[in-house]
Scaffold this motif. Sequence first.
Motif, PDB file in Angstrom:
ATOM      1  N   ASP A  11     -81.765  64.699  89.167  1.00  0.00           N
ATOM      2  CA  ASP A  11     -80.946  64.534  90.363  1.00  0.00           C
ATOM      3  C   ASP A  11     -81.162  65.797  91.188  1.00  0.00           C
ATOM      4  OD1 ASP A  11     -78.822  63.685  92.155  1.00  0.00           O
ATOM      5  OD2 ASP A  11     -77.584  65.195  91.148  1.00  0.00           O
ATOM      6  N   VAL A  12     -81.825  65.669  92.335  1.00  0.00           N
ATOM      7  CA  VAL A  12     -82.185  66.829  93.150  1.00  0.00           C
ATOM      8  C   VAL A  12     -81.252  66.933  94.351  1.00  0.00           C
ATOM      9  CG1 VAL A  12     -83.999  67.954  94.467  1.00  0.00           C
ATOM     10  CG2 VAL A  12     -84.600  66.590  92.466  1.00  0.00           C
ATOM     11  N   GLN A  13     -80.724  68.132  94.527  1.00  0.00           N
ATOM     12  CA  GLN A  13     -79.853  68.405  95.668  1.00  0.00           C
ATOM     13  C   GLN A  13     -80.397  69.623  96.393  1.00  0.00           C
ATOM     14  OE1 GLN A  13     -75.881  69.485  94.516  1.00  0.00           O
ATOM     15  NE2 GLN A  13     -75.115  69.438  96.599  1.00  0.00           N
ATOM     16  N   GLU A  14     -80.547  69.512  97.712  1.00  0.00           N
ATOM     17  CA  GLU A  14     -80.988  70.648  98.519  1.00  0.00           C
ATOM     18  C   GLU A  14     -79.766  71.280  99.170  1.00  0.00           C
ATOM     19  OE1 GLU A  14     -84.221  70.073 101.245  1.00  0.00           O
ATOM     20  OE2 GLU A  14     -85.220  68.676  99.899  1.00  0.00           O
ATOM     21  N   ILE A  15     -79.684  72.593  99.079  1.00  0.00           N
ATOM     22  CA  ILE A  15     -78.544  73.318  99.638  1.00  0.00           C
ATOM     23  C   ILE A  15     -79.083  74.315 100.651  1.00  0.00           C
ATOM     24  CG2 ILE A  15     -76.625  74.865  99.102  1.00  0.00           C
ATOM     25  CD1 ILE A  15     -76.588  73.485  96.319  1.00  0.00           C
ATOM     26  N   SER A  16     -78.606  74.211 101.907  1.00  0.00           N
ATOM     27  CA  SER A  16     -79.170  75.025 102.972  1.00  0.00           C
ATOM     28  C   SER A  16     -78.148  75.878 103.725  1.00  0.00           C
ATOM     29  CB  SER A  16     -79.899  74.133 103.974  1.00  0.00           C
ATOM     30  OG  SER A  16     -78.992  73.214 104.555  1.00  0.00           O
ATOM     31  N   GLN A  17     -76.882  75.659 103.496  1.00  0.00           N
ATOM     32  CA  GLN A  17     -75.860  76.435 104.194  1.00  0.00           C
ATOM     33  C   GLN A  17     -75.545  77.702 103.410  1.00  0.00           C
ATOM     34  OE1 GLN A  17     -74.705  75.595 107.281  1.00  0.00           O
ATOM     35  NE2 GLN A  17     -76.294  74.026 107.106  1.00  0.00           N
ATOM     36  N   MET A  18     -75.530  78.839 104.103  1.00  0.00           N
ATOM     37  CA  MET A  18     -75.350  80.129 103.439  1.00  0.00           C
ATOM     38  C   MET A  18     -74.089  80.172 102.576  1.00  0.00           C
ATOM     39  SD  MET A  18     -76.536  83.057 102.729  1.00  0.00           S
ATOM     40  CE  MET A  18     -77.776  83.504 103.912  1.00  0.00           C
ATOM     41  N   GLN A  19     -72.975  79.651 103.069  1.00  0.00           N
ATOM     42  CA  GLN A  19     -71.744  79.702 102.287  1.00  0.00           C
ATOM     43  C   GLN A  19     -71.874  78.897 100.993  1.00  0.00           C
ATOM     44  OE1 GLN A  19     -71.964  78.295 105.329  1.00  0.00           O
ATOM     45  NE2 GLN A  19     -70.912  76.333 105.388  1.00  0.00           N
ATOM     46  N   ASP A  20     -72.664  77.847 100.997  1.00  0.00           N
ATOM     47  CA  ASP A  20     -72.887  77.054  99.790  1.00  0.00           C
ATOM     48  C   ASP A  20     -73.885  77.750  98.857  1.00  0.00           C
ATOM     49  OD1 ASP A  20     -71.143  75.057 100.681  1.00  0.00           O
ATOM     50  OD2 ASP A  20     -72.748  74.050 101.775  1.00  0.00           O
ATOM     51  N   ILE A  21     -74.918  78.362  99.422  1.00  0.00           N
ATOM     52  CA  ILE A  21     -75.905  79.086  98.619  1.00  0.00           C
ATOM     53  C   ILE A  21     -75.227  80.210  97.840  1.00  0.00           C
ATOM     54  CG2 ILE A  21     -77.880  80.665  98.761  1.00  0.00           C
ATOM     55  CD1 ILE A  21     -78.921  78.893 101.067  1.00  0.00           C
ATOM     56  N   LEU A  22     -74.329  80.923  98.493  1.00  0.00           N
ATOM     57  CA  LEU A  22     -73.667  82.058  97.863  1.00  0.00           C
ATOM     58  C   LEU A  22     -72.755  81.648  96.707  1.00  0.00           C
ATOM     59  CD1 LEU A  22     -72.939  84.271 100.992  1.00  0.00           C
ATOM     60  CD2 LEU A  22     -74.705  84.596  99.244  1.00  0.00           C
ATOM     61  N   LYS A  23     -72.431  80.379  96.600  1.00  0.00           N
ATOM     62  CA  LYS A  23     -71.654  79.886  95.455  1.00  0.00           C
ATOM     63  C   LYS A  23     -72.497  79.911  94.185  1.00  0.00           C
ATOM     64  CE  LYS A  23     -68.857  76.749  98.227  1.00  0.00           C
ATOM     65  NZ  LYS A  23     -68.594  75.343  98.552  1.00  0.00           N
ATOM     66  N   TYR A  24     -73.818  79.860  94.333  1.00  0.00           N
ATOM     67  CA  TYR A  24     -74.721  79.789  93.193  1.00  0.00           C
ATOM     68  C   TYR A  24     -75.406  81.115  92.885  1.00  0.00           C
ATOM     69  CZ  TYR A  24     -74.014  74.827  93.680  1.00  0.00           C
ATOM     70  OH  TYR A  24     -73.436  73.591  93.765  1.00  0.00           O
ATOM     71  N   THR A  25     -75.667  81.910  93.915  1.00  0.00           N
ATOM     72  CA  THR A  25     -76.401  83.162  93.704  1.00  0.00           C
ATOM     73  C   THR A  25     -76.153  84.121  94.855  1.00  0.00           C
ATOM     74  OG1 THR A  25     -78.572  84.136  93.313  1.00  0.00           O
ATOM     75  CG2 THR A  25     -78.499  82.262  94.806  1.00  0.00           C
ATOM     76  N   GLN A  26     -76.283  85.382  94.554  1.00  0.00           N
ATOM     77  CA  GLN A  26     -76.220  86.417  95.593  1.00  0.00           C
ATOM     78  C   GLN A  26     -77.630  86.805  96.044  1.00  0.00           C
ATOM     79  OE1 GLN A  26     -73.249  87.502  96.936  1.00  0.00           O
ATOM     80  NE2 GLN A  26     -72.463  85.831  95.687  1.00  0.00           N
ATOM     81  N   LEU A  27     -78.651  86.166  95.428  1.00  0.00           N
ATOM     82  CA  LEU A  27     -80.037  86.438  95.818  1.00  0.00           C
ATOM     83  C   LEU A  27     -80.250  86.057  97.274  1.00  0.00           C
ATOM     84  CD1 LEU A  27     -82.076  85.007  92.795  1.00  0.00           C
ATOM     85  CD2 LEU A  27     -81.780  87.397  93.402  1.00  0.00           C
ATOM     86  N   LEU A  28     -80.910  86.910  97.991  1.00  0.00           N
ATOM     87  CA  LEU A  28     -81.229  86.591  99.377  1.00  0.00           C
ATOM     88  C   LEU A  28     -82.723  86.380  99.547  1.00  0.00           C
ATOM     89  CD1 LEU A  28     -78.794  89.005 101.231  1.00  0.00           C
ATOM     90  CD2 LEU A  28     -78.524  86.576 100.719  1.00  0.00           C
ATOM     91  N   THR A  29     -83.369  85.979  98.467  1.00  0.00           N
ATOM     92  CA  THR A  29     -84.783  85.639  98.470  1.00  0.00           C
ATOM     93  C   THR A  29     -84.887  84.140  98.221  1.00  0.00           C
ATOM     94  OG1 THR A  29     -85.295  87.790  97.515  1.00  0.00           O
ATOM     95  CG2 THR A  29     -87.002  86.112  97.391  1.00  0.00           C
ATOM     96  N   TRP A  30     -85.523  83.431  99.151  1.00  0.00           N
ATOM     97  CA  TRP A  30     -85.586  81.983  99.024  1.00  0.00           C
ATOM     98  C   TRP A  30     -87.021  81.527  98.912  1.00  0.00           C
ATOM     99  CZ3 TRP A  30     -82.367  83.837 103.153  1.00  0.00           C
ATOM    100  CH2 TRP A  30     -81.019  83.879 102.804  1.00  0.00           C
ATOM    101  N   PRO A  31     -87.257  80.357  98.440  1.00  0.00           N
ATOM    102  CA  PRO A  31     -86.301  79.400  97.882  1.00  0.00           C
ATOM    103  C   PRO A  31     -85.889  79.777  96.461  1.00  0.00           C
ATOM    104  CG  PRO A  31     -88.511  78.519  97.720  1.00  0.00           C
ATOM    105  CD  PRO A  31     -88.628  79.848  98.447  1.00  0.00           C
ATOM    106  N   VAL A  32     -84.796  79.174  96.020  1.00  0.00           N
ATOM    107  CA  VAL A  32     -84.301  79.362  94.657  1.00  0.00           C
ATOM    108  C   VAL A  32     -84.219  77.984  94.009  1.00  0.00           C
ATOM    109  CG1 VAL A  32     -82.365  80.124  93.221  1.00  0.00           C
ATOM    110  CG2 VAL A  32     -82.962  81.406  95.295  1.00  0.00           C
ATOM    111  N   LEU A  33     -84.740  77.873  92.801  1.00  0.00           N
ATOM    112  CA  LEU A  33     -84.722  76.615  92.053  1.00  0.00           C
ATOM    113  C   LEU A  33     -83.780  76.774  90.872  1.00  0.00           C
ATOM    114  CD1 LEU A  33     -85.868  73.755  91.578  1.00  0.00           C
ATOM    115  CD2 LEU A  33     -87.764  74.834  90.339  1.00  0.00           C
ATOM    116  N   ILE A  34     -82.821  75.870  90.753  1.00  0.00           N
ATOM    117  CA  ILE A  34     -81.796  75.943  89.713  1.00  0.00           C
ATOM    118  C   ILE A  34     -81.799  74.661  88.898  1.00  0.00           C
ATOM    119  CG2 ILE A  34     -79.309  76.096  89.293  1.00  0.00           C
ATOM    120  CD1 ILE A  34     -79.060  77.742  91.834  1.00  0.00           C
TER     121      ILE A  34
END
Length: 92
Positions: free
Chosen positions: A41-64
């Motif tokens: 099940d693949v979900q793409e997350i592109s909004q900064m506030q949502d990205i920060l819920k998963y990681t503080q990394l500011l290097t993209w893309p990130v695969l989880i």
Amino acid sequence: MSCILHVKILGIRTPQRYSVHRQVIAAGNEIERENPGFSIDVQEISQMQDILKYTQLLTWPVLIFHDKIVCAGRIPKKEEVKGWLQEWVDSL
């Protein structure tokens, strides 16, 4: 065996997310053929506030995979993704 791997692709830029998404789907299709009952099940997350819920990394893309970062800052090759997927399936 029936299992779903939840995959998240984090990134601001659409081309990066798209490239990672293509690799994940291609690798996932191969793993699904070899392991009936497995799906992703693949979900793409592109909004900064949502990205920060998963990681503080500011290097993209990130695969989880299931809330664990498996790759950051580059677009992985399909064979790499397939290896990570197979490791996850084997761990079940």
